[in-house]
Design a protein around this motif. Structure first.
Motif, mmCIF file in Angstrom:
data_model
loop_
_atom_site.group_PDB
_atom_site.id
_atom_site.type_symbol
_atom_site.label_atom_id
_atom_site.label_comp_id
_atom_site.label_asym_id
_atom_site.label_seq_id
_atom_site.Cartn_x
_atom_site.Cartn_y
_atom_site.Cartn_z
ATOM 1 N N GLY B 76 0.777 -1.228 0.000
ATOM 2 C CA GLY B 76 0.000 0.000 0.000
ATOM 3 C C GLY B 76 0.813 1.283 0.000
ATOM 4 N N ASP B 77 2.126 1.179 -0.178
ATOM 5 C CA ASP B 77 2.931 2.391 -0.246
ATOM 6 C C ASP B 77 3.156 2.809 -1.693
ATOM 7 O OD1 ASP B 77 4.542 0.342 -0.985
ATOM 8 O OD2 ASP B 77 6.290 0.988 0.139
ATOM 9 N N GLY B 78 2.399 2.207 -2.595
ATOM 10 C CA GLY B 78 2.450 2.636 -3.980
ATOM 11 C C GLY B 78 3.557 2.023 -4.813
ATOM 12 N N GLN B 79 4.316 1.103 -4.243
ATOM 13 C CA GLN B 79 5.290 0.418 -5.081
ATOM 14 C C GLN B 79 5.329 -1.070 -4.774
ATOM 15 O OE1 GLN B 79 9.158 2.176 -4.497
ATOM 16 N NE2 GLN B 79 8.777 2.506 -2.322
ATOM 17 N N ALA B 80 5.483 -1.841 -5.837
ATOM 18 C CA ALA B 80 5.524 -3.288 -5.689
ATOM 19 C C ALA B 80 6.799 -3.697 -4.964
ATOM 20 C CB ALA B 80 5.464 -3.949 -7.058
ATOM 21 N N ARG B 81 6.709 -4.753 -4.198
ATOM 22 C CA ARG B 81 7.877 -5.306 -3.521
ATOM 23 C C ARG B 81 7.993 -6.780 -3.859
ATOM 24 N NH1 ARG B 81 10.130 -2.138 0.094
ATOM 25 N NH2 ARG B 81 9.081 -0.138 0.376
ATOM 26 N N TYR B 82 9.218 -7.274 -3.825
ATOM 27 C CA TYR B 82 9.475 -8.676 -4.136
ATOM 28 C C TYR B 82 10.251 -9.294 -2.992
ATOM 29 C CZ TYR B 82 8.106 -7.266 -8.813
ATOM 30 O OH TYR B 82 7.401 -6.770 -9.879
ATOM 31 N N GLU B 83 9.873 -10.498 -2.628
ATOM 32 C CA GLU B 83 10.637 -11.197 -1.605
ATOM 33 C C GLU B 83 10.973 -12.586 -2.110
ATOM 34 O OE1 GLU B 83 8.739 -12.465 2.020
ATOM 35 O OE2 GLU B 83 6.754 -12.277 1.148
#
Ligand SMILES: [Zn+2]
Ligand SMILES: [Zn+2]
Ligand SMILES: [Zn+2]
Ligand SMILES: [Zn+2]
Lengths: 144, 144
Positions: B76-83
């Motif tokens: 929800g911070d406007g950028q995709a994240r990958y783990e």
DNA sequence: CGCGAAATTGAAAACGATTTTCAGAAAAAT
DNA sequence: ATTTTTCTGAAAATCGTTTTCAATTTCGCG
């Protein structure tokens, strides 16, 4: 309390102004109780009120969210959605990835378990999102 | 199976090519096991490999997600994240809205309840997202 | 090896949703 | 009515993401 009243009170206490656009948008938003994107609401409004601009719709939806009349949602399709809050209970969502159908549900046991998870990690929860993505009955049937 | 091996196999079976950039990005991605945005990983890589472009990092992360080495998240911070997924179990997240801390948890009872909710609505679940937002212990302490 | 087809790269441009700007219009206060 | 303040709508700016394209690299094959 009435939603329109609540909105007017919010505007007043913030030193904002009551405008015809804001009232029209509020009415249309509340009338058809669904999960609107800004675009969708804008298009719907435009048929009857072609003068209302996209930016105004956007700003007004933000206002609704601010004053608790609407909740902002995001179902991963790249656009924010807003749904009216009629003072009801919190709910979470089932989203059909095929046809876009959105169902709502409440599961108190899940909510309770969330609390205990947070407590176990010394977190204080402000809010949460739970969405179940998959196929609704009719899309599952069609897909074979 | 080794992640690098898995990646190479995926590339081969798709007719894609093994490049030094892809291997470097994979190594860096796996090494520091956290929830990277494209920007963050790009910046981290740039200190040691200034030649690698943002677009390549982006495309490679998408590749990782495609072949199951990474999971794409959105807090929800406007950028995709990958783990990285190291073949572990599925997990959900606690997110501190103050400092950005991300904790992971598993709650089998919640997972089970999700199934029963879906069943009650004749939904077939493919995946879900559950995120609990709030303050971590130390931010809650600081905030008073 | 080396050649050539096919894929990849990085810089820059395009994209799409969201947000801001700004001059004219409208609403509230005086 | 006059003044002050906010609002509106069109257009531009922004931000993350994605695509384009010419140059480069990879890799199968002779
Ligand atoms: Zn809930
Ligand atoms: Zn809803
Ligand atoms: Zn889960
Ligand atoms: Zn995680």
């Amino acid at each position: 309390m009435d939603q329109v009243q609540l909105f007017n009170d919010y505007l007043r206490c913030k030193g904002l102004k009551t405008t015809s656009q804001r009232l029209i948008i509020l009415e249309t938003f509340l009338d058809s109780d669904c999960h609107f994107s800004t675009e969708e609401l804008y298009l719907k409004l435009r048929t009857e009120y072609p003068k209302i601009g996209y930016a105004t719709v956007h700003r007004t939806l933000k206002l609704f969210a601010e004053c608790g009349i609407a909740a902002e949602r995001n179902f991963g399709d790249g656009q924010a959605r807003y749904e009216p809050i009629h003072g009801e209970e919190h709910h979470d969502h089932l989203v059909c990835t095929e046809c876009g159908l959105i169902l709502e549900f409440e599961e108190p046991q899940i909510e309770k378990l969330q609390e205990s998870v947070a407590a176990a990690h010394n977190f204080t929860i402000d809010n949460h999102r739970l969405e179940l993505y998959g196929l609704c009955a009719s899309c599952a049937a069609t897909a074979n």
